[in-house]
Design an enzyme around this catalytic site. Structure first.
Site, PDB file in Angstrom:
ATOM      1  CE  LYS A 141       0.105   2.116  -3.921  1.00 45.14           C
ATOM      2  NZ  LYS A 141       0.647   0.768  -4.255  1.00 45.14           N
TER       3      LYS A 141
ATOM      4  CE1 TYR B 217       0.414   5.632  -5.302  1.00 51.17           C
ATOM      5  CE2 TYR B 217       0.628   6.824  -3.231  1.00 51.17           C
ATOM      6  CZ  TYR B 217       1.011   5.786  -4.061  1.00 51.17           C
ATOM      7  OH  TYR B 217       2.002   4.918  -3.656  1.00 51.17           O
TER       8      TYR B 217
ATOM      9  CB  SER C 102      -0.940  -0.031   1.200  1.00 55.42           C
ATOM     10  OG  SER C 102      -1.796   1.070   1.221  1.00 55.42           O
TER      11      SER C 102
END
Length: 368
Positions: A170, A166, A152
């Protein structure tokens, strides 16, 4: 992180697949595994980069060097991934460890960034991880062994300005790891998740050129520093060897943050985070989820008739306290005739102490 002693031979001889293995953290992880005598397979899209990465690993002078090969594939293409992994397994055997490291960040402000950026970021970071695990996991469950490592990011623990495309991707990877950990609790397949901090990689260098104003100030305010890819990889692999679920980061402050945001997974640094005033939630299922898990168990094993067991009633728990010093328990008993009890008494014996309704034994029996 929660776990046992380090096992330096943990990766020796194991077949390790690393996505995003041509550069950055993925390449650094390949080096760490290679130096531990693992059979490393690097997966990435660009064949030329893969060839260079393979050559770099082969040039390492290590006492316990393993082997390395390339596995070209685009992780965003599920069919391509499945074919590549099937071919890899046919040539070199079952995959023992998969580390899903392929990923990318394109910083930008939410109001200014086109939706296409978020789409392709999610496609690579989340679905690229999903596709690889989907292709590898059935074989691991069938063999009842394996280790799945999802990578992650620190922004999954604390989102910062400029990473609106982003961070959610994650965070989705973290969510997948937590759920896989619960769904595979009856197997010997391990799940781990890592949260690399800012890392000096080609991707990170490219990010710096397009970061919007304010990103650097936000990063400095959080007190984070840039780690080398080798530092990050070393911490991840050492944490894997110790059997951790949450894998360690070189950034100590981030590790503490990880501990305070462990949710219902095993919290790392539990004592230290407690002393600092954080209150990580306990590693147990809430009542609503407990009900769902019980219903899933009943559906999986209808022949057991779990409804008839008092333990399945929400809010009640069967427990018998036994005093081992009771007089009637001091009388020796004759050992049973194992040949009459078991069809094949020479097979390994599994004993579940404190088994309650025997769910673990029932689940194990169904997988044998």
């Amino acid at each position: 992180m929660g776990g046992g002693l380090s096992r330096e031979d943990y990766l020796a001889g194991k077949h390790v697949l690393i996505t995003g293995g041509s550069e950055g953290i993925g390449l650094a992880l390949g080096k760490e595994c290679y130096k531990r005598s693992a059979k490393v397979a690097l997966m990435a899209r660009t064949a030329s980069k893969l060839d260079a990465a393979v050559a770099e690993l082969q040039a390492i002078q290590a006492k316990r060097a393993g082997s390395v090969r390339s596995c070209p594939a685009d992780v965003t293409q599920a069919d391509q991934v499945a074919q590549a992994i099937a071919s890899l397994q046919q040539q070199t055997g079952s995959i023992d460890v998969v580390i899903c490291c392929a990923g990318r960040a394109e910083p930008g402000l939410f109001l200014e960034q086109d939706t296409s950026v978020a789409t392709r970021t999610m496609q690579l970071n989340y679905f690229g991880t999903h596709n690889v695990i989907k292709a590898v996991l059935p074989q691991m469950v069938q063999h009842n062994s394996g280790h799945v490592v999802l990578i992650s990011s620190g922004v999954a623990l604390a989102g910062i300005l400029g990473y609106s495309s982003y961070a959610p991707s994650k965070m989705a990877v973290r969510g997948l790891a937590d759920i896989l950990r619960h769904e595979l609790c009856w197997t010997n397949v391990k799940i781990s998740i890592g949260y690399p901090p800012d890392t000096d990689t080609p991707g990170f260098e490219a990010e710096q050129k397009i970061k919007p104003p304010g990103c650097e100030e936000c990063t400095r305010a959080m007190g984070s520093s840039v780690s080398s890819a080798q530092q990050v990889a070393s911490h991840i692999v050492q944490s894997m060897e110790k059997g951790h679920y949450h894998l360690a980061s070189p950034d100590f402050g981030q590790n503490l943050l990880m501990g305070s945001l462990a949710g219902i997974s095993p919290p790392p640094y539990l004592l230290l985070t407690s002393l600092l005033g954080h209150k990580p939630t306990i590693s147990a299922l809430p009542s609503s989820q407990e009900i769902l898990v019980r219903e899933a168990h009943k559906a999986a094993w209808p022949e057991v008739n779990l409804d008839a067991l008092e333990v399945t009633k929400v809010g009640r728990r069967v427990r018998q306290h036994v005093n081992p010093f009771k007089e009637e328990l001091q009388v020796p008993i004759q050992p049973p005739n194992w040949g009459q009890i078991f069809h094949r008494p020479t097979l390994p014996l599994t004993v579940d102490i404190g088994c309650g309704p025997g769910r673990f034994l029932l689940a194990s029996a169904k997988r044998m």
